[in-house]
Scaffold this motif. Structure first.
Motif, PDB file in Angstrom:
ATOM      1  N   ARG A 261      59.023 -41.452  27.348  1.00  0.00           N
ATOM      2  CA  ARG A 261      60.209 -41.565  26.487  1.00  0.00           C
ATOM      3  C   ARG A 261      59.962 -42.433  25.257  1.00  0.00           C
ATOM      4  NH1 ARG A 261      65.393 -43.223  29.455  1.00  0.00           N
ATOM      5  NH2 ARG A 261      64.176 -45.120  29.801  1.00  0.00           N
ATOM      6  N   GLY A 262      58.731 -42.419  24.762  1.00  0.00           N
ATOM      7  CA  GLY A 262      58.424 -43.082  23.504  1.00  0.00           C
ATOM      8  C   GLY A 262      57.918 -44.497  23.617  1.00  0.00           C
ATOM      9  N   GLU A 263      57.711 -45.001  24.824  1.00  0.00           N
ATOM     10  CA  GLU A 263      57.306 -46.403  24.971  1.00  0.00           C
ATOM     11  C   GLU A 263      55.815 -46.611  24.721  1.00  0.00           C
ATOM     12  OE1 GLU A 263      58.858 -48.165  28.524  1.00  0.00           O
ATOM     13  OE2 GLU A 263      60.838 -47.269  28.238  1.00  0.00           O
ATOM     14  N   THR A 264      54.980 -45.697  25.185  1.00  0.00           N
ATOM     15  CA  THR A 264      53.542 -45.763  24.925  1.00  0.00           C
ATOM     16  C   THR A 264      53.080 -44.418  24.389  1.00  0.00           C
ATOM     17  OG1 THR A 264      52.897 -45.065  27.161  1.00  0.00           O
ATOM     18  CG2 THR A 264      53.230 -47.435  26.793  1.00  0.00           C
ATOM     19  N   TRP A 265      51.931 -44.445  23.689  1.00  0.00           N
ATOM     20  CA  TRP A 265      51.465 -43.251  22.988  1.00  0.00           C
ATOM     21  C   TRP A 265      49.959 -43.083  23.146  1.00  0.00           C
ATOM     22  CZ3 TRP A 265      54.904 -40.056  20.391  1.00  0.00           C
ATOM     23  CH2 TRP A 265      56.207 -40.553  20.254  1.00  0.00           C
ATOM     24  N   ALA A 266      49.536 -41.831  23.244  1.00  0.00           N
ATOM     25  CA  ALA A 266      48.106 -41.528  23.277  1.00  0.00           C
ATOM     26  C   ALA A 266      47.499 -41.750  21.895  1.00  0.00           C
ATOM     27  CB  ALA A 266      47.891 -40.081  23.710  1.00  0.00           C
ATOM     28  N   LEU A 267      46.187 -41.943  21.861  1.00  0.00           N
ATOM     29  CA  LEU A 267      45.495 -42.007  20.579  1.00  0.00           C
ATOM     30  C   LEU A 267      45.705 -40.693  19.822  1.00  0.00           C
ATOM     31  CD1 LEU A 267      42.091 -43.615  21.648  1.00  0.00           C
ATOM     32  CD2 LEU A 267      44.090 -44.753  20.650  1.00  0.00           C
ATOM     33  N   THR A 268      45.725 -40.780  18.511  1.00  0.00           N
ATOM     34  CA  THR A 268      46.016 -39.593  17.715  1.00  0.00           C
ATOM     35  C   THR A 268      44.868 -38.583  17.767  1.00  0.00           C
ATOM     36  OG1 THR A 268      45.107 -40.537  15.686  1.00  0.00           O
ATOM     37  CG2 THR A 268      47.451 -40.902  16.121  1.00  0.00           C
ATOM     38  N   ARG A 269      45.256 -37.333  17.533  1.00  0.00           N
ATOM     39  CA  ARG A 269      44.300 -36.241  17.392  1.00  0.00           C
ATOM     40  C   ARG A 269      44.613 -35.475  16.115  1.00  0.00           C
ATOM     41  NH1 ARG A 269      43.377 -33.316  23.274  1.00  0.00           N
ATOM     42  NH2 ARG A 269      42.576 -35.157  24.402  1.00  0.00           N
ATOM     43  N   ASN A 270      43.594 -34.833  15.566  1.00  0.00           N
ATOM     44  CA  ASN A 270      43.782 -34.029  14.364  1.00  0.00           C
ATOM     45  C   ASN A 270      44.188 -32.607  14.718  1.00  0.00           C
ATOM     46  OD1 ASN A 270      43.121 -36.057  12.588  1.00  0.00           O
ATOM     47  ND2 ASN A 270      41.005 -35.392  12.305  1.00  0.00           N
ATOM     48  N   MET A 271      45.149 -32.064  13.974  1.00  0.00           N
ATOM     49  CA  MET A 271      45.419 -30.637  14.004  1.00  0.00           C
ATOM     50  C   MET A 271      44.415 -29.931  13.100  1.00  0.00           C
ATOM     51  SD  MET A 271      49.607 -30.667  13.737  1.00  0.00           S
ATOM     52  CE  MET A 271      49.713 -28.864  13.645  1.00  0.00           C
ATOM     53  N   THR A 272      44.492 -28.624  13.046  1.00  0.00           N
ATOM     54  CA  THR A 272      43.641 -27.878  12.117  1.00  0.00           C
ATOM     55  C   THR A 272      44.286 -27.747  10.746  1.00  0.00           C
ATOM     56  OG1 THR A 272      44.578 -25.775  12.873  1.00  0.00           O
ATOM     57  CG2 THR A 272      42.574 -26.555  13.976  1.00  0.00           C
ATOM     58  N   ILE A 273      45.600 -28.007  10.647  1.00  0.00           N
ATOM     59  CA  ILE A 273      46.304 -27.848   9.373  1.00  0.00           C
ATOM     60  C   ILE A 273      45.992 -29.043   8.471  1.00  0.00           C
ATOM     61  CG2 ILE A 273      48.557 -27.645   8.259  1.00  0.00           C
ATOM     62  CD1 ILE A 273      49.596 -26.384  10.848  1.00  0.00           C
ATOM     63  N   PRO A 274      45.521 -28.802   7.244  1.00  0.00           N
ATOM     64  CA  PRO A 274      45.182 -29.907   6.337  1.00  0.00           C
ATOM     65  C   PRO A 274      46.412 -30.721   5.946  1.00  0.00           C
ATOM     66  CG  PRO A 274      44.224 -27.829   5.582  1.00  0.00           C
ATOM     67  CD  PRO A 274      45.202 -27.484   6.657  1.00  0.00           C
ATOM     68  N   ASN A 275      46.143 -31.935   5.472  1.00  0.00           N
ATOM     69  CA  ASN A 275      47.197 -32.802   4.946  1.00  0.00           C
ATOM     70  C   ASN A 275      46.605 -33.671   3.849  1.00  0.00           C
ATOM     71  OD1 ASN A 275      48.683 -35.748   5.252  1.00  0.00           O
ATOM     72  ND2 ASN A 275      50.091 -34.028   5.397  1.00  0.00           N
ATOM     73  N   PRO A 276      47.245 -33.709   2.672  1.00  0.00           N
ATOM     74  CA  PRO A 276      46.677 -34.451   1.540  1.00  0.00           C
ATOM     75  C   PRO A 276      47.157 -35.896   1.442  1.00  0.00           C
ATOM     76  CG  PRO A 276      48.535 -33.170   0.776  1.00  0.00           C
ATOM     77  CD  PRO A 276      48.420 -32.909   2.261  1.00  0.00           C
ATOM     78  N   GLY A 277      47.643 -36.457   2.561  1.00  0.00           N
ATOM     79  CA  GLY A 277      48.275 -37.767   2.494  1.00  0.00           C
ATOM     80  C   GLY A 277      49.698 -37.612   2.005  1.00  0.00           C
ATOM     81  N   SER A 278      50.473 -36.786   2.705  1.00  0.00           N
ATOM     82  CA  SER A 278      51.837 -36.472   2.292  1.00  0.00           C
ATOM     83  C   SER A 278      52.705 -36.270   3.521  1.00  0.00           C
ATOM     84  CB  SER A 278      51.852 -35.209   1.427  1.00  0.00           C
ATOM     85  OG  SER A 278      53.140 -34.962   0.914  1.00  0.00           O
ATOM     86  N   SER A 279      53.968 -36.656   3.403  1.00  0.00           N
ATOM     87  CA  SER A 279      54.898 -36.615   4.525  1.00  0.00           C
ATOM     88  C   SER A 279      55.151 -35.193   5.012  1.00  0.00           C
ATOM     89  CB  SER A 279      56.224 -37.256   4.098  1.00  0.00           C
ATOM     90  OG  SER A 279      57.158 -37.237   5.141  1.00  0.00           O
ATOM     91  N   ILE A 280      55.439 -35.074   6.312  1.00  0.00           N
ATOM     92  CA  ILE A 280      55.766 -33.798   6.938  1.00  0.00           C
ATOM     93  C   ILE A 280      57.038 -33.985   7.761  1.00  0.00           C
ATOM     94  CG2 ILE A 280      53.315 -33.212   7.099  1.00  0.00           C
ATOM     95  CD1 ILE A 280      53.492 -33.838  10.082  1.00  0.00           C
ATOM     96  N   GLU A 281      57.625 -32.885   8.219  1.00  0.00           N
ATOM     97  CA  GLU A 281      58.678 -32.990   9.232  1.00  0.00           C
ATOM     98  C   GLU A 281      58.609 -31.788  10.153  1.00  0.00           C
ATOM     99  OE1 GLU A 281      62.645 -35.165   9.963  1.00  0.00           O
ATOM    100  OE2 GLU A 281      62.985 -33.785   8.290  1.00  0.00           O
ATOM    101  N   VAL A 282      58.884 -32.060  11.445  1.00  0.00           N
ATOM    102  CA  VAL A 282      58.901 -31.036  12.485  1.00  0.00           C
ATOM    103  C   VAL A 282      60.230 -31.134  13.218  1.00  0.00           C
ATOM    104  CG1 VAL A 282      57.759 -30.122  14.539  1.00  0.00           C
ATOM    105  CG2 VAL A 282      56.402 -31.262  12.770  1.00  0.00           C
TER     106      VAL A 282
END
Length: 368
Positions: A261-282
């Motif tokens: 429920r948001g208390e701890t988080w796994a290390l991040t992983r990369n998706m295949t979709i590029p990102n230029p250092g810009s905000s996203i929303e899902v």
């Protein structure tokens, strides 16, 4: 979806306009806010402005003021309507012209469906207190990531040393947490407010189990430049956070999963979709599909795309482009804010910067 469709909320103008947020009011109004001024963290005239679109109307209302801290920049506003139909405005006030000194502010309204701005009932500052566990989780995570990119590995010892010093400093841990995307209400009723730090270059979430009366910081979401998280909940209760990539190459959207429920988080992983250092929303749509709006390039904010996932973020298919150019010299389209209205229509607002230096907020609507 027709590329380039939609309308401007106000005519493009010369001041800086950025980082919008959109909600649908119970009466069907669309309410949008953004920050406006001579710049960002270094401009004292930056304030939060807004406008609304009445159901059936083709024209947005005149722009009105939503928040202004005199002589300090107000940035990154986020609107949220909770299950009790209370309107929340979260935003940051930047001190000493540095993002890492930002203060997180909030105000609420129960009288916001009339013409013009909401009538605010209450305002406060959200003070988070990440403890020493924050430092341990951050440093353990950086050690486990062991980045191979030359951009990071050449400077990794110095970077980790700097992070260690900052993470053990209670004052630095407790300031500079900034908003960008909509909060998430979990199936259990918990509020999850996504936050990030330009000082630590990572993210976390603020958690509230009493409908926003008090907030607690989660563990950090550890990665390399993973900021501006956008959380969405799977049917099994897991939360997936999708984040902008401010780290080294390859520049990709980063993700992390929480199973508690948001208390701890796994290390991040990369998706295949590029990102230029810009905000996203899902967001999760009523159909169960997930919608991702992002700049899907590694070299600029000149293309704003919509992707759909029918397996809760495992795979994504391009739906189309909201706006598209050949390069940033032709225009920039970025920082989307996304919602699905009660009637099923999808609405996106985003920063629209023209090739002649003028700026506005654009609104686009389409169906799944």
């Amino acid at each position: 979806m027709a590329t380039g469709s939609g309308e401007f909320i106000f005519p493009p103008q010369e001041k800086h306009v950025h980082s919008s947020s959109i909600v649908e009011c119970p009466n069907g109004d669309l309410l949008v806010c953004w920050f406006y001024g001579s710049g960002e963290r270094k401009a004292s005239d930056v304030r939060i402005r807004g406008a609304r679109l009445k159901p059936g109307s083709a024209a947005w209302s005149p722009v009105f003021e939503m928040a202004d801290t005199p002589n300090l920049p107000d940035c990154n506003p986020v609107l949220f309507i909770d299950p009790e139909e209370k309107l929340w405005l979260f935003w940051i006030v930047v001190q000493a012209r540095r993002w890492e000194n930002a203060i997180l502010k909030v105000r609420t309204s129960t009288n916001y469906q009339q013409d013009g701005p909401p009538s605010w009932d209450w305002q406060d500052i959200i003070l988070l207190q990440p403890g020493e566990r924050f430092a341990q989780v951050l440093l353990d995570g950086l050690d486990a990531l062991n980045p191979a990119s030359p951009l990071w590995s050449d400077y990794a010892p110095k970077y980790v040393d700097l992070m260690a010093g900052a993470a053990h400093d209670a004052g630095k841990r407790q300031t500079g947490w900034m908003t960008r995307t909509h909060p998430l209400v979990l199936s259990c009723g918990r509020f999850v407010l996504p936050l990030y730090s330009d000082g630590f270059n990572i993210s976390l979430v603020a958690l509230s189990d009493d409908r926003g009366t008090t907030w607690q910081a989660s563990d950090p979401i550890v990665g390399l430049g993973n900021v501006q998280p956008s959380p969405v909940q799977r049917k099994n209760g897991d939360i997936v956070a999708f984040m902008r990539d401010n780290g080294g190459p390859p520049n990709r959207i980063q993700t992390s999963v929480s199973r508690d429920r948001g208390e701890t988080w796994a290390l991040t992983r990369n998706m295949t979709i590029p990102n230029p250092g810009s905000s996203i929303e899902v967001i999760a749509l009523k159909s169960g599909a997930w919608l991702l709006v992002c700049n899907d390039t590694a070299d600029g904010r000149y293309r704003l795309a919509a992707y759909l996932s029918h397996d809760e973020g495992t795979t994504w298919k391009l739906k189309g482009y909201l706006d598209k150019a050949v390069s940033e010299k032709e225009g920039e389209y970025s920082y989307p804010s996304v919602l699905q209205a009660d009637n099923g229509s999808i609405h996106v607002t985003y920063s629209y910067h023209t090739n002649d230096g003028r700026e506005t907020i654009k609104h686009v609507t389409f169906r799944e």
